[in-house]
Design a protein around this motif. Structure first.
Motif, PDB file in Angstrom:
ATOM      1  N   LEU A   1      36.195  43.706  47.209  1.00  0.00           N
ATOM      2  CA  LEU A   1      35.858  45.412  47.626  1.00  0.00           C
ATOM      3  C   LEU A   1      36.315  45.356  48.973  1.00  0.00           C
ATOM      4  N   GLU A   2      35.759  44.399  49.757  1.00  0.00           N
ATOM      5  CA  GLU A   2      36.258  44.254  51.362  1.00  0.00           C
ATOM      6  C   GLU A   2      37.676  44.282  51.537  1.00  0.00           C
ATOM      7  N   VAL A   3      38.324  43.173  51.019  1.00  0.00           N
ATOM      8  CA  VAL A   3      39.668  43.352  51.387  1.00  0.00           C
ATOM      9  C   VAL A   3      40.488  43.995  50.596  1.00  0.00           C
ATOM     10  N   HIS A   4      39.944  45.015  49.770  1.00  0.00           N
ATOM     11  CA  HIS A   4      40.855  46.113  49.020  1.00  0.00           C
ATOM     12  C   HIS A   4      40.656  47.497  50.174  1.00  0.00           C
ATOM     13  N   ALA A   5      39.751  47.449  50.991  1.00  0.00           N
ATOM     14  CA  ALA A   5      39.465  48.558  51.994  1.00  0.00           C
ATOM     15  C   ALA A   5      40.576  48.259  53.032  1.00  0.00           C
ATOM     16  N   TYR A   6      41.021  47.043  53.203  1.00  0.00           N
ATOM     17  CA  TYR A   6      41.860  46.932  54.412  1.00  0.00           C
ATOM     18  C   TYR A   6      43.459  46.868  53.892  1.00  0.00           C
TER      19      TYR A   6
ATOM     20  N   PHE B   1      45.941  38.414  48.668  1.00  0.00           N
ATOM     21  CA  PHE B   1      44.843  37.898  49.125  1.00  0.00           C
ATOM     22  C   PHE B   1      44.154  36.933  47.753  1.00  0.00           C
ATOM     23  N   VAL B   2      43.927  35.703  48.007  1.00  0.00           N
ATOM     24  CA  VAL B   2      43.519  34.779  46.831  1.00  0.00           C
ATOM     25  C   VAL B   2      42.300  34.084  47.123  1.00  0.00           C
ATOM     26  N   LEU B   3      41.355  34.169  46.096  1.00  0.00           N
ATOM     27  CA  LEU B   3      40.203  33.542  46.466  1.00  0.00           C
ATOM     28  C   LEU B   3      39.725  32.909  45.238  1.00  0.00           C
TER      29      LEU B   3
ATOM     30  N   MET C   1      43.209  40.263  57.177  1.00  0.00           N
ATOM     31  CA  MET C   1      43.198  41.076  55.672  1.00  0.00           C
ATOM     32  C   MET C   1      44.291  42.015  55.933  1.00  0.00           C
ATOM     33  N   ARG C   2      44.317  42.819  57.129  1.00  0.00           N
ATOM     34  CA  ARG C   2      45.350  43.790  57.324  1.00  0.00           C
ATOM     35  C   ARG C   2      46.768  43.468  57.401  1.00  0.00           C
ATOM     36  N   ASN C   3      47.018  42.102  57.923  1.00  0.00           N
ATOM     37  CA  ASN C   3      48.245  41.418  58.172  1.00  0.00           C
ATOM     38  C   ASN C   3      48.848  40.903  56.951  1.00  0.00           C
TER      39      ASN C   3
END
Length: 63
Positions: free
Chosen positions: A58-63, A39-41, A33-35
């Motif tokens: 929400l999780e991916v937005h946090a990183y 992000f596509v789901l 996620m950081r690199n």
């Protein structure tokens, strides 16, 4: 679904730009996620599914 998506990536010259990520450790997920730049789901609606907004957004937005 994955073979079709991979075929489209090759067709449009994007195969070296997209990474399909399988199961990972928690640390591996955070690192990915950081690199990442995007992000596509994909969303598949199941007949008996009432699942709405997924926490992963929400999780991916946090990183």
């Amino acid at each position: 679904m994955k073979p079709k998506l991979e075929s489209l990536l090759h067709e449009y010259g994007l195969a070296d730009k997209v990474l399909f990520v399988a199961r990972q450790t928690f640390e591996g997920i955070i690192d990915t996620m950081r690199n990442g730049y995007i992000f596509v789901l994909p969303s598949l609606k199941a007949i008996d599914s009432n699942k709405g907004f997924d926490i992963v957004y929400l999780e991916v937005h946090a990183y």
